[in-house]
Scaffold this motif. Structure first.
Motif, PDB file in Angstrom:
ATOM      1  N   GLU A 154       0.827  -1.209   0.000  1.00 15.42           N
ATOM      2  CA  GLU A 154       0.000   0.000   0.000  1.00 15.42           C
ATOM      3  C   GLU A 154       0.857   1.252   0.000  1.00 15.42           C
ATOM      4  OE1 GLU A 154      -3.172   0.584   2.775  1.00 15.42           O
ATOM      5  OE2 GLU A 154      -4.475  -0.820   1.716  1.00 15.42           O
ATOM      6  N   ALA A 155       1.921   1.228   0.810  1.00 20.19           N
ATOM      7  CA  ALA A 155       2.812   2.389   0.838  1.00 20.19           C
ATOM      8  C   ALA A 155       3.474   2.567  -0.526  1.00 20.19           C
ATOM      9  CB  ALA A 155       3.860   2.230   1.935  1.00 20.19           C
ATOM     10  N   ALA A 156       3.772   1.455  -1.188  1.00 19.17           N
ATOM     11  CA  ALA A 156       4.358   1.530  -2.525  1.00 19.17           C
ATOM     12  C   ALA A 156       3.404   2.229  -3.483  1.00 19.17           C
ATOM     13  CB  ALA A 156       4.692   0.128  -3.038  1.00 19.17           C
ATOM     14  N   GLU A 157       2.134   1.844  -3.426  1.00 16.12           N
ATOM     15  CA  GLU A 157       1.152   2.484  -4.305  1.00 16.12           C
ATOM     16  C   GLU A 157       0.993   3.953  -3.962  1.00 16.12           C
ATOM     17  OE1 GLU A 157      -1.633  -1.272  -5.562  1.00 16.12           O
ATOM     18  OE2 GLU A 157      -2.407   0.116  -4.076  1.00 16.12           O
ATOM     19  N   ALA A 158       1.128   4.272  -2.674  1.00 17.41           N
ATOM     20  CA  ALA A 158       0.943   5.655  -2.244  1.00 17.41           C
ATOM     21  C   ALA A 158       2.051   6.572  -2.763  1.00 17.41           C
ATOM     22  CB  ALA A 158       0.868   5.744  -0.723  1.00 17.41           C
ATOM     23  N   VAL A 159       3.225   6.014  -3.097  1.00 16.19           N
ATOM     24  CA  VAL A 159       4.253   6.867  -3.693  1.00 16.19           C
ATOM     25  C   VAL A 159       4.221   6.779  -5.216  1.00 16.19           C
ATOM     26  CG1 VAL A 159       5.781   6.805  -1.699  1.00 16.19           C
ATOM     27  CG2 VAL A 159       6.123   5.151  -3.539  1.00 16.19           C
ATOM     28  N   GLY A 160       3.274   6.029  -5.749  1.00 21.80           N
ATOM     29  CA  GLY A 160       3.105   6.025  -7.195  1.00 21.80           C
ATOM     30  C   GLY A 160       3.665   4.802  -7.901  1.00 21.80           C
ATOM     31  N   VAL A 161       4.076   3.783  -7.131  1.00 20.37           N
ATOM     32  CA  VAL A 161       4.582   2.567  -7.761  1.00 20.37           C
ATOM     33  C   VAL A 161       3.388   1.721  -8.227  1.00 20.37           C
ATOM     34  CG1 VAL A 161       5.815   0.390  -7.378  1.00 20.37           C
ATOM     35  CG2 VAL A 161       6.694   2.520  -6.391  1.00 20.37           C
ATOM     36  N   SER A 162       3.411   1.339  -9.494  1.00 18.52           N
ATOM     37  CA  SER A 162       2.363   0.462 -10.003  1.00 18.52           C
ATOM     38  C   SER A 162       2.702  -0.961  -9.571  1.00 18.52           C
ATOM     39  CB  SER A 162       2.293   0.557 -11.520  1.00 18.52           C
ATOM     40  OG  SER A 162       1.506  -0.500 -12.006  1.00 18.52           O
TER      41      SER A 162
END
Lengths: 304, 233
Positions: free
Chosen positions: A169-177
């Motif tokens: 989730e944190a990855a998605e929150a920084v824009g990682v697909s």
């Protein structure tokens, strides 16, 4: 070097490649797979089919093995988009069984009798059959997987894979697909295992379904875990140790998988990061012994 | 900037958000106040795209973002400082910051890095440490700094005060105040009404999944219900 030693060194090189390739998936992207032998097998069979049925050269075989396994890896990685952790482990296990069953029951792949009489690689009329030439080829490939692993760890993509492992989730929150990077990891990991499969098939000269069974997936994962997941030295060390030890300790040969299983349990209990993993007992000892300098230069300072 | 219109969210049969409407204007700081379980986190997750609303719309700069995955929302200028910081603990402070600007060019990365180091000097000192070795307050600051690295147009801050000592809460809210003055649009989701009302332009009160009040900090401070429930009488 005797032929026996050379063949052990060839196998060790192939399994170093397998362990390093699985490490990209498990150690970098955090997608634990118990189906890596399926990719190993798909590479071996791709190469075998092309050389035996279609009379292509080894070089075409290994390139196709890398390519085909990479593509199949993208599809077999799809479950990771829907399921996580233990469910993914089960799904990859299932994939391994299905792939082996296809090799076994589809006549095109030779059924239980497998495919035999695979040609050895040749270059400018010189055959690589057996001997130091094949050994060199295998270790060049192992070096290549190491290079890919190292390069990946230095790039943005490597950093993104790390975030997927640590916190999706944190990855998605920084824009990682996240889905895209999971599939990348599967493709790279599978493709490298596919090449190792081709090298294995042409060394033995034949392929049989059971070589790529689920127990082999456990063996490869054991090498990654025992050595130290997520590092470069770990999977190499794990593969060298677990692949060569049973050869030298003949009595251990029959109990090979028992040994792997027991080691896995012990590692999980006492050194989950692996013998040479980050902050492992052995690695810290080695650093103290050989550096003679405090590790603070590399390790982060403590916060009061 | 952000317009949420009649949002309905269900978890199985639980109605988590009822017809929630709110908006955040350009360069405006807005707080959503509410107790535990009021639906604040659900609201944030809907804006980020982790929760699929069953009804209503979420519009960013005139564009409906309802169907976009989280990373594409980030691409459109949303950034989140999540509840519990959610840092990449095994990576350095520097790597966490770089990842915050994952979608940005090198120039923006450099510029934002300077901005956040100026805002949080302690992070500059600790930039080579692993994120997990930071103290609780520093972790919250890094979480906000990481979100700022993408030079967001809308910054979502989820429960930043939770688990922090009062002195650190004050410091973090000071930073939010500075960001607001710099013109960043902010949506702040908080239990700490007292500190929140000092730094925002407007606030909403969320109770059991419904917006029950809306107003300026001055208006809300005068409201007897807010005084009783959130400001300690």
């Amino acid at each position: 070097m005797s032929g026996y030693i050379i063949s052990i060194a060839v196998f060790v090189g192939i399994w170093v490649s397998l362990a390093l390739s699985l490490n990209i998936l498990v150690g970098y992207a955090g997608q634990v797979s118990l189906g890596h032998a399926a990719f190993f097998g798909i590479g071996a069979y791709t190469s075998a089919v092309l050389t035996v049925r279609y009379e292509q050269s080894f070089w075409v075989g290994i390139l196709a093995a890398i390519l085909v396994t990479g593509i199949v890896g993208a599809f077999l990685g799809l479950p990771s988009l829907r399921v996580r952790h233990d469910f993914l482990v089960l799904a990859t296990m299932g994939i391994n069984f299905v792939v082996v069953a296809i090799f076994k029951y589809v006549d095109f792949f030779g059924g239980a009798m497998g495919l035999v009489n695979l040609p050895a690689p040749a270059l400018l009329g010189l055959s690589f059959r057996g001997g130091p030439a094949y050994l060199t080829l295998v270790w060049i490939y192992a070096g290549l997987t190491l290079l890919v692993s190292w390069y990946l760890s230095q790039t943005w993509a490597g950093l993104a894979l790390n975030t997927v492992r640590i916190d999706e989730e944190a990855a998605e929150a920084v824009g990682v697909s996240v889905p895209r990077f999971k599939i990348y990891a599967f493709v790279i990991s599978a493709a490298l295992a596919g090449g190792a499969g081709s090298l294995y098939a042409h060394f033995i000269g034949s392929v049989f379904p059971d070589t790529f069974a689920f127990v082999e997936s456990i063996a490869i994962l054991s090498m990654v875990i025992v050595g130290g997941v997520g590092t470069l030295r770990g999977p190499i060390f794990g593969a060298v140790l677990l692949k060569s030890a049973p050869e030298f300790l003949r009595f251990a040969q029959d109990y090979r998988f028992t040994l792997y299983g027991a080691l896995l349990v012990l590692m999980m209990l006492f050194q989950p990061m692996g013998l040479l993993g980050k902050e492992s007992w052995l690695w810290n000892l080695a650093r103290r012994r050989f550096r003679r300098a405090p590790s603070s230069a590399l390790a982060p300072e403590e916060v009061s | 900037m952000l317009i949420i219109n009649e949002l309905d969210v269900y978890y199985n049969h639980i109605h988590a958000l009822h017809q929630v409407s709110l908006n955040v204007g350009e360069s405006e700081a807005v707080a959503v106040l509410g107790a535990n379980g009021a639906g604040k986190s659900t609201l944030i997750k809907s804006v980020m795209g982790w929760v699929k609303p069953q009804g209503g719309s979420i519009v960013l700069d005139g564009e409906e973002i309802h169907a976009l995955p989280p990373w594409e929302r980030v691409q459109r200028g949303i950034a989140l400082a999540p509840e519990g910081a959610r840092l990449f603990g095994d990576l350095s402070v520097e790597a966490n910051l770089r990842l915050g600007g994952y979608l940005q060019s090198e120039e923006i990365l450099r510029a934002q890095r300077e901005t956040v180091f100026e805002l949080f000097p302690v992070l500059a000192e600790r930039r080579n440490q692993l994120a997990k070795t930071l103290s609780g307050g520093e972790q919250q600051m890094l979480s906000i700094a990481r979100a700022l690295m993408s030079r967001p147009r809308l910054l979502l801050i989820d429960e930043v005060s939770m688990g922090l000592m009062p002195i650190l809460v004050k410091r973090v809210f000071n930073v939010i105040d500075r960001l607001r003055r710099q013109g960043v649009s902010i949506l702040l989701v908080e239990q700490n009404a007292y500190e929140s009302l000092k730094v925002v332009d407007r606030a909403y009160v969320l109770e059991n999944g419904r917006i029950v009040l809306e107003g300026t900090p001055a208006e809300l401070r005068e409201d007897p219900r807010v005084r009783a429930a959130y400001l300690g009488g």
